[in-house]
Design an enzyme around this catalytic site. Structure first.
Site, PDB file in Angstrom:
ATOM      1  N   HIS A 186      24.769 -13.717 -20.465  1.00  0.00           N
ATOM      2  CA  HIS A 186      25.978 -13.979 -21.244  1.00  0.00           C
ATOM      3  C   HIS A 186      27.013 -12.868 -21.094  1.00  0.00           C
ATOM      4  O   HIS A 186      27.557 -12.394 -22.093  1.00  0.00           O
ATOM      5  CB  HIS A 186      25.626 -14.120 -22.737  1.00  0.00           C
ATOM      6  CG  HIS A 186      24.716 -15.256 -23.041  1.00  0.00           C
ATOM      7  ND1 HIS A 186      23.965 -15.330 -24.204  1.00  0.00           N
ATOM      8  CD2 HIS A 186      24.423 -16.379 -22.344  1.00  0.00           C
ATOM      9  CE1 HIS A 186      23.258 -16.443 -24.198  1.00  0.00           C
ATOM     10  NE2 HIS A 186      23.506 -17.104 -23.083  1.00  0.00           N
TER      11      HIS A 186
HETATM   12  C1  FAD Z   1      20.611 -18.626 -15.796  1.00  0.00           C
HETATM   13  C2  FAD Z   1      21.621 -18.833 -16.876  1.00  0.00           C
HETATM   14  C3  FAD Z   1      21.219 -19.433 -18.068  1.00  0.00           C
HETATM   15  C4  FAD Z   1      22.150 -19.628 -19.085  1.00  0.00           C
HETATM   16  N1  FAD Z   1      21.808 -20.366 -20.181  1.00  0.00           N
HETATM   17  C5  FAD Z   1      22.754 -20.741 -21.072  1.00  0.00           C
HETATM   18  C6  FAD Z   1      22.481 -21.682 -22.088  1.00  0.00           C
HETATM   19  O1  FAD Z   1      21.373 -22.230 -22.181  1.00  0.00           O
HETATM   20  N2  FAD Z   1      23.467 -22.002 -22.958  1.00  0.00           N
HETATM   21  C7  FAD Z   1      24.702 -21.420 -22.890  1.00  0.00           C
HETATM   22  O2  FAD Z   1      25.548 -21.706 -23.745  1.00  0.00           O
HETATM   23  N3  FAD Z   1      24.999 -20.530 -21.917  1.00  0.00           N
HETATM   24  C8  FAD Z   1      24.077 -20.214 -20.998  1.00  0.00           C
HETATM   25  N4  FAD Z   1      24.399 -19.386 -19.957  1.00  0.00           N
HETATM   26  C9  FAD Z   1      25.732 -18.767 -19.935  1.00  0.00           C
HETATM   27  C10 FAD Z   1      26.855 -19.697 -19.512  1.00  0.00           C
HETATM   28  O3  FAD Z   1      26.442 -20.611 -18.537  1.00  0.00           O
HETATM   29  C11 FAD Z   1      28.028 -18.833 -19.028  1.00  0.00           C
HETATM   30  O4  FAD Z   1      28.465 -18.026 -20.087  1.00  0.00           O
HETATM   31  C12 FAD Z   1      29.208 -19.659 -18.564  1.00  0.00           C
HETATM   32  O5  FAD Z   1      28.826 -20.538 -17.546  1.00  0.00           O
HETATM   33  C13 FAD Z   1      30.332 -18.733 -18.076  1.00  0.00           C
HETATM   34  O6  FAD Z   1      31.396 -19.514 -17.649  1.00  0.00           O
HETATM   35  P1  FAD Z   1      32.597 -18.926 -16.774  1.00  0.00           P
HETATM   36  O7  FAD Z   1      33.528 -20.036 -16.548  1.00  0.00           O
HETATM   37  O8  FAD Z   1      33.086 -17.694 -17.425  1.00  0.00           O
HETATM   38  O9  FAD Z   1      31.925 -18.458 -15.421  1.00  0.00           O
HETATM   39  P2  FAD Z   1      31.038 -19.324 -14.363  1.00  0.00           P
HETATM   40  O10 FAD Z   1      30.576 -20.593 -15.003  1.00  0.00           O
HETATM   41  O11 FAD Z   1      30.051 -18.379 -13.854  1.00  0.00           O
HETATM   42  O12 FAD Z   1      32.098 -19.732 -13.273  1.00  0.00           O
HETATM   43  C14 FAD Z   1      32.591 -18.884 -12.285  1.00  0.00           C
HETATM   44  C15 FAD Z   1      32.772 -19.704 -11.011  1.00  0.00           C
HETATM   45  O13 FAD Z   1      33.581 -18.987 -10.131  1.00  0.00           O
HETATM   46  C16 FAD Z   1      33.042 -19.050  -8.829  1.00  0.00           C
HETATM   47  N5  FAD Z   1      33.521 -17.865  -8.123  1.00  0.00           N
HETATM   48  C17 FAD Z   1      33.191 -16.583  -8.358  1.00  0.00           C
HETATM   49  N6  FAD Z   1      33.843 -15.769  -7.522  1.00  0.00           N
HETATM   50  C18 FAD Z   1      34.614 -16.552  -6.739  1.00  0.00           C
HETATM   51  C19 FAD Z   1      35.513 -16.301  -5.677  1.00  0.00           C
HETATM   52  N7  FAD Z   1      35.753 -15.058  -5.243  1.00  0.00           N
HETATM   53  N8  FAD Z   1      36.127 -17.355  -5.089  1.00  0.00           N
HETATM   54  C20 FAD Z   1      35.899 -18.625  -5.506  1.00  0.00           C
HETATM   55  N9  FAD Z   1      35.046 -18.917  -6.507  1.00  0.00           N
HETATM   56  C21 FAD Z   1      34.412 -17.894  -7.118  1.00  0.00           C
HETATM   57  C22 FAD Z   1      31.556 -19.068  -9.076  1.00  0.00           C
HETATM   58  O14 FAD Z   1      30.844 -19.545  -7.959  1.00  0.00           O
HETATM   59  C23 FAD Z   1      31.446 -19.954 -10.298  1.00  0.00           C
HETATM   60  O15 FAD Z   1      31.353 -21.308  -9.957  1.00  0.00           O
HETATM   61  C24 FAD Z   1      23.489 -19.168 -18.929  1.00  0.00           C
HETATM   62  C25 FAD Z   1      23.885 -18.571 -17.723  1.00  0.00           C
HETATM   63  C26 FAD Z   1      22.974 -18.418 -16.699  1.00  0.00           C
HETATM   64  C27 FAD Z   1      23.431 -17.795 -15.406  1.00  0.00           C
END
Ligand code: FAD
Length: 659
Positions: free
Chosen positions: A577
């Site tokens: 997280h």
């Molecule tokens: C293993 C795991 C279990 C989890 N379990 C839970 C749960 O049960 N419940 C819950 O609420 N939360 C959970 N979380 C946390 C939650 O999924 C994250 O907080 C959330 O997905 C974050 O969202 P975000 O949009 O900030 O980033 P992300 O969803 O990580 O999105 C970032 C995206 O940007 C892309 N990216 C990165 N760099 C680049 C680049 N240079 N160029 C192009 N694309 C790029 C990545 O590939 C990714 O697709 C978990 C996370 C993980 C990893």
């Protein structure tokens, strides 16, 4: 002699591999076998076990038509790209996919979504397989810097940092727990300088995004028509039921943790639709992906944001199929690359702490000392227990085969859950305000019962002592474990550059337990679990704590405070997280990277919309708070907001500072 030594090594390798696959201790049964292997062979053995487990499940799953990925996305390849868009979104994760779908509702706005990873696969949609996605091609598979006060039971004290690398991002590999956080979290965002953000302004978005199939949620708090499907847990094991009874016997409340009050225990609600993962790719992007004004490009890794001489973001440079492209925007670039990659991208683009940029000869566009600072994460540690035969998930049992078949034909049963079946929130004496500081995740298995130990050791980076002395004797036993999670940490960490090369992972230092009260709160959480496991309900299933040697804790009296402190510092993980590495804040906060409209301060045409933007980590899992942030941000961009909603709640009275 040489031949004999080579033969011994090959035999040891095979034994470890088979032992790992079958979930048994190495066939020779002692440490010499394991220590006799070279580091490389151990890693190869672990990877092979994991790959075999993945391939086995994929082959089985592929043979069942009903298990196919339940949606398709209409991708536009780079050759079809227009040269200029209104918005370029970098990263199609929890936030990015949501944003792309919402912004493209207006057919006059042209959107380009660039995602570094690919698509969900058959395995990633099956809830029970969530753990197997780590260290797979769907994962960036980062690891932390060695921790000074934590993770002593992990190789080099490094904590694995899985991050989704696919459309859907974290929501494509996570454990699917549906948790909103505490209402006060959002009021705190406003108080910390993100004007306009508070619980009443986000609560209508929680309702808008939710497609709840849960008849038992608190009335008035849930939406039933939103894109993100939320399903109650389908099937419980005896360990789950005993724990729910135990918490009540111990005097704690049960009920909806996403409703009127958070401090309760409950069977999990998951972002699952019809037995399969409901990622943001499925919930938001699939219905939008055939819109002609939305282009989604996968396997497109963005290297940096491009600026004009007036510090206005005009486009991005990205790599795809070994070629470098530039693409331009009429309005804005939006970074949604997640709390680890977004600060990296900002710094690669010249926005960040001046000294760090200078270290890598990156020309400074804007000195912004907050970039990569204020990293917040939820540390967790594990207490493990054996229980009566037949009370939990054990992968070698006939029941597991029956459950697999049931899932393949009907999408129901124990395979429709990742196994974190009960969650709950609790305030320790170290809580610094009204909010719970401890979250409990109950799991319906113990390590060697869920997956072969070699797989576990590799994914979790466990050292040999933990793997072979602490865990191995319980392999294939029934049992349950509890992830005691610190959801209101005081310690903060950093994300820094390791190189000016965008392909190099960033340097992630959680700095866990820098504030000693964080460790003490975790110890209190352990004691809570030890008390609950003494209740009649838990005794009825013969719950017994692991008492094998846990090096270096065995020198302390079992379950004394020093023992528990040591256990927490030995079996330390973070629960995926990370947030707040490019936080919103007001003009007076020099560490605020963004203004409350998520615009990057000091430049034009650039926003950050993902978990990095949160001023403070929410009290709970972060997927849904990230989606809600993106939902409201999309409306801010469109110049509209939903009317704030006042649900019965007041937090203003008792928000304390925690310095
Ligand atoms: C293993 C795991 C279990 C989890 N379990 C839970 C749960 O049960 N419940 C819950 O609420 N939360 C959970 N979380 C946390 C939650 O999924 C994250 O907080 C959330 O997905 C974050 O969202 P975000 O949009 O900030 O980033 P992300 O969803 O990580 O999105 C970032 C995206 O940007 C892309 N990216 C990165 N760099 C680049 C680049 N240079 N160029 C192009 N694309 C790029 C990545 O590939 C990714 O697709 C978990 C996370 C993980 C990893």
């Amino acid at each position: 002699q040489l031949l004999s030594s080579a033969f011994t090594r090959i035999r040891d390798f095979r034994n470890n591999l088979m032992g790992g696959i079958l979930g048994m201790t190495p066939i020779s049964g002692d440490m010499r076998t394991y220590t006799g292997l070279t580091g490389a062979a151990q890693t190869i053995g672990n990877m092979q076990s994991l790959e075999m487990a993945r391939q086995f499940m994929t082959v089985i799953a592929s043979s069942f038509g009903p298990l196919a990925v339940p949606y398709s996305l209409d991708f536009t390849l780079s050759s079809n790209m227009n040269a200029t868009y209104d918005y370029i979104i970098v990263g199609g994760g929890s936030a990015g996919a949501t944003l792309a779908a919402r912004l493209s509702e207006n057919p006059n706005i042209r959107i380009l979504l660039l995602e570094a990873g690919g698509e969900e696969n058959i395995l990633s949609t099956i809830p029970v397989a969530a753990f197997l996605l780590q260290k797979s091609p769907l994962d960036w598979a980062y690891q932390s810097e060695p921790q000074a006060r934590a993770a002593f039971g992990l190789n080099e004290n490094r904590i694995p940092c899985p991050r989704g690398k696919l459309v859907g991002g974290g929501s494509g590999i996570n454990y699917m727990l549906y948790v909103r956080g505490n209402k006060m979290d959002y009021d705190r965002w406003g108080q910390l300088g993100a004007a306009g953000w508070n619980y009443s302004s986000v609560s209508p978005y929680f309702i808008k995004m939710e497609g709840s199939r849960d008849p038992e949620g608190d009335p008035g708090y849930h939406g039933t028509t939103g894109p993100l499907t939320v399903t109650p847990l389908q099937e419980t094991f005896a360990v789950d039921r005993a724990f729910m009874q135990g918490v009540q016997q111990y005097g704690l409340k049960v009920g909806d943790v996403n409703g009127a009050e958070q401090q309760k225990f409950t069977y999990a609600r998951y972002t699952i639709r019809d037995g399969k993962r409901c990622s943001t790719a499925r919930a938001y992007l699939a219905p939008a992906s055939s819109r002609s004004n939305l282009h989604v490009v996968i396997f497109a890794r963005v290297n940096k944001v491009l600026f004009d001489s007036n510090k206005r973001a005009i486009g991005v440079e990205f790599n795809k199929d070994g070629r470098t492209f530039q693409v331009f925007t009429r309005q804005e670039v939006i970074l949604s690359a997640g709390a680890l990659n977004t600060p990296q991208l900002l710094m690669l683009s010249g926005i960040g702490p001046r000294d760090q940029l200078a270290q890598f000869n990156i020309p400074v566009i804007q000195h912004s000392p907050g970039v990569g600072n204020n990293l917040q994460e939820h540390a967790f540690s594990l207490l493990m227990f054996t229980t009566k035969f037949g009370t939990s998930f054990v992968y070698t049992r006939v029941k597991t085969v029956v459950d697999a078949a049931k899932y393949a034909f009907s999408g129901t049963g124990s395979f429709a859950s990742p196994g974190l079946n009960v969650i709950g929130f609790w305030r320790s004496k170290y809580a610094y305000d009204e909010r719970p500081d401890i979250q409990i995740h109950e799991l319906d298995y113990i390590p060697g019962g869920s997956f072969p130990n070699m797989v576990l050791g590799y994914i979790l980076n466990l050292n040999r002592d933990v793997l072979f002395k602490y865990l191995a004797p319980y392999m294939l036993s029934d049992g349950t474990m509890y992830a005691i999670t610190l959801v209101r940490p005081r310690s903060t960490g950093t994300v820094k550059l390791t190189s000016a090369d965008p392909r190099t992972p960033p340097k992630i230092d959680y700095n866990l337990f820098d504030d000693p009260r964080d460790l003490e709160a975790m110890v209190e959480g352990c004691k809570l679990i030890l008390n609950i496991t003494e209740t009649p309900a838990m005794k009825a299933i013969n719950t017994k704590q692991f008492n094998t040697p846990l090096i270096p804790c065995s020198k302390y009296p079992f379950n004394s405070d020093p023992y528990l402190r040591c256990l927490v510092q030995t079996l330390t993980y973070t629960i995926y997280h990370p947030t707040s590495t490019a936080k919103m804040g007001d003009d007076n906060d020099p560490m605020a990277v963004l203004d409350p409209y998520l615009r990057v301060r000091g430049v034009a045409g650039l926003r950050v919309i993902d978990a990095s933007a949160m001023p403070e980590v929410p009290t709970g899992n972060t997927n849904v708070p990230t989606i809600v942030l993106a939902e409201r941000a999309a409306d801010l961009i469109k110049g509209q907001t939903l009317r704030p909603q006042s649900l019965p709640y007041s937090s203003q009275a008792s928000i304390l500072s925690y310095s």
